[in-house]
Design a protein around this motif. Sequence first.
Motif, PDB file in Angstrom:
ATOM      1  N   SER A   1     -21.385 -19.564 -22.223  1.00 45.66           N
ATOM      2  CA  SER A   1     -20.652 -19.981 -20.738  1.00 45.66           C
ATOM      3  C   SER A   1     -20.885 -21.428 -20.307  1.00 45.66           C
ATOM      4  O   SER A   1     -22.296 -21.813 -20.446  1.00 45.66           O
TER       5      SER A   1
ATOM      6  N   GLY B   1     -23.275 -20.249 -15.094  1.00 48.18           N
ATOM      7  CA  GLY B   1     -23.051 -19.452 -16.293  1.00 48.18           C
ATOM      8  C   GLY B   1     -22.847 -18.024 -16.258  1.00 48.18           C
ATOM      9  O   GLY B   1     -21.995 -17.616 -16.604  1.00 48.18           O
TER      10      GLY B   1
ATOM     11  N   ALA C   1     -26.033 -20.982 -21.736  1.00 54.20           N
ATOM     12  CA  ALA C   1     -25.281 -21.323 -20.819  1.00 54.20           C
ATOM     13  C   ALA C   1     -25.497 -23.046 -20.750  1.00 54.20           C
ATOM     14  O   ALA C   1     -26.837 -23.304 -20.373  1.00 54.20           O
TER      15      ALA C   1
ATOM     16  N   ASN D   1     -23.036 -25.889 -16.858  1.00 47.61           N
ATOM     17  CA  ASN D   1     -22.404 -25.304 -15.634  1.00 47.61           C
ATOM     18  C   ASN D   1     -22.748 -26.093 -14.314  1.00 47.61           C
ATOM     19  O   ASN D   1     -23.929 -26.831 -14.371  1.00 47.61           O
TER      20      ASN D   1
ATOM     21  N   GLY E   1     -27.782 -22.112 -14.608  1.00 44.24           N
ATOM     22  CA  GLY E   1     -27.322 -21.547 -15.969  1.00 44.24           C
ATOM     23  C   GLY E   1     -27.134 -19.721 -15.894  1.00 44.24           C
ATOM     24  O   GLY E   1     -26.368 -19.679 -16.219  1.00 44.24           O
TER      25      GLY E   1
END
Length: 244
Positions: A208, A215, A231, A234, A238
């Motif tokens: 992500s 994330g 992650a 973001n 995360g």
Amino acid sequence: EKYMAKYLVILLLLALASSAHSLTYYTGPGEDAGQMLSTLKPGDTLVFKDGTYDRAVSISVSGTEQSPITIKADHSKSAVFDGHGTKQYALLLDGAAFVKISGFLIKGFTKNGIKPSGCDNMTIADVEVTECKKAGIRLEGCSNTLIKKVYVHHVKSTGVLIAPGSEDITVEDSESCYNDDGRGRKGDADGFACNDNTHNITVRRCKSHHNSEDGFDFRATGTMTIDSCIAIHNGATGMKLWKG
């Protein structure tokens, strides 16, 4: 040996009888896929030919554990559902069970690309969803569902959302990125998320990144497992784990 040979012949005949009842249908752009879907029986397959489809498809048929129903693109990402910013959903599943969906490219819908509700023993694989105004894939009240190798990006909400009432859900080998609802850290554009009243959620080997919110945003009431996930970049957290 004579009895063994008879036994093997009976098994072969049973296998042939079972396969004889499994049919493969093909549909193309402009054809009534809904009518074909209504005729599917356990073990059948519906193949979407290459091209662009601008009609939503509702799915409520069910297969069995031994004979699932398969709904797939003829070639990966070459059967395209395009909502043109006016249609709500591409694939809307209601109460379906033992159904496998794979190979589609979905874009431009005003709500979700794929929305299963009250479904059981589903598999969603090798699907790309983009440019939708709500969650790319939203599971609602579903159980025993596997989501794998999906790519959700540039939607205006969460990429993959597991909504209340869902349990025994696994998401693996998938990517969710560049989702943005325009609200930054105060928004809901996570990569992967699950709401309250969800149970036994597993996310494995998923990535992500570059989402405007979190994330991974997990509020599952029951067991949650996050295994070998990434992650990065973001807008907010995360990995946000509320409770479990």
